[in-house]
Enzyme design. Sequence first.
Site, PDB file in Angstrom:
ATOM      1  N   ASP A   1       0.804  -1.224   0.000  1.00  0.00           N
ATOM      2  CA  ASP A   1       0.000   0.000   0.000  1.00  0.00           C
ATOM      3  C   ASP A   1       0.836   1.272   0.000  1.00  0.00           C
ATOM      4  O   ASP A   1       0.368   2.328   0.423  1.00  0.00           O
ATOM      5  CB  ASP A   1      -0.938   0.005   1.217  1.00  0.00           C
ATOM      6  N   GLU A   2       2.051   1.200  -0.515  1.00  0.00           N
ATOM      7  CA  GLU A   2       2.906   2.380  -0.465  1.00  0.00           C
ATOM      8  C   GLU A   2       3.871   2.366  -1.646  1.00  0.00           C
ATOM      9  O   GLU A   2       4.377   1.313  -2.037  1.00  0.00           O
ATOM     10  CB  GLU A   2       3.693   2.381   0.849  1.00  0.00           C
TER      11      GLU A   2
END
Length: 317
Positions: free
Chosen positions: A63-64
């Site tokens: 998620d990054e």
Amino acid sequence: MQTASYEARPYGVHSAQPAVEAERKCPDLIFVSPRMDVYGEESEHIREILHRYTDLVEPLSLDEAYLDVTEPKKGPPSGTLLAKRIRQEIHEETGLTASAGVGSSKFVAKVASDRDKPDGLTVIEPEEQLDFISHLAVEEFHGIGPVTTEKMQDLGIETGADLQDADERTLVHHFGKRGRHFKKLAVGEDDRPVRPDRERKSVGAERTFSDDLSDPKAMLHRLRPIAERVSQRLQEADQRGRTVTLKLKSHDHEVSTRQTTLERPVRSEDELMTLVERLLDRPHPPEEPVRLLGISVSSLTEERGRDGRQLEMDFET
């Protein structure tokens, strides 16, 4: 290990915290089983959205990611406007919120992205960079953990401003090459490029337990689902690995590892279990009860090994 929702964090619950400690701080806590397959699907969708705007996308986790939008594929050459568009598209297509940080370097953008979660946008203009860094606590600098923070505080260094004023030779004396790196970050010198081709160096999984484990048989029982997850991740990445590492953390947080390197790469659950079972026994079973177990595979390759060949192991502790 677990993550923590924003609703739970005011009670002192945070990511990578033992479940028993989290439950003690928040007795009404609700534990939800992870859905890694769903997370992976959503991550791929979001990554596809990012690639609509630039090919320079460097994933950090599910998620990054870092993006270089100096010359975007579409849209205005403005990090702020592009961040707004990307966040809007993510929400429209997935229903998920996203936070973003815009800065002229990886370090500043990363810290900025953490400023206004879970659904925020923080922009640090180039002329604001040094002032922004000066107000950071030293523990917000990448690579400065609890031990290094304590050492810096003993030297009177508690903020980015203190690091900006610190003598570089003093930092190198106490922290080695990292001291020079910390100094450069503090004065805004971070020229690390976004690397879309960065290779994954290892694949692993670990779990923290609510109770200590003393019996090696119980440890093996708990290692099985961990090996299954690592095997799944290797299959999803179409990779195998030659180095297998068993991680053990005792109840008093002492971490030790046991490692073996093979002649041929492996990735199946049964292969991993055969290896970690031998690692668990060599040179001897853990003398202290363990609270965490983990398995990781490194020296990765996409080359497929030959089935039926005996595993050859060179154990290291």
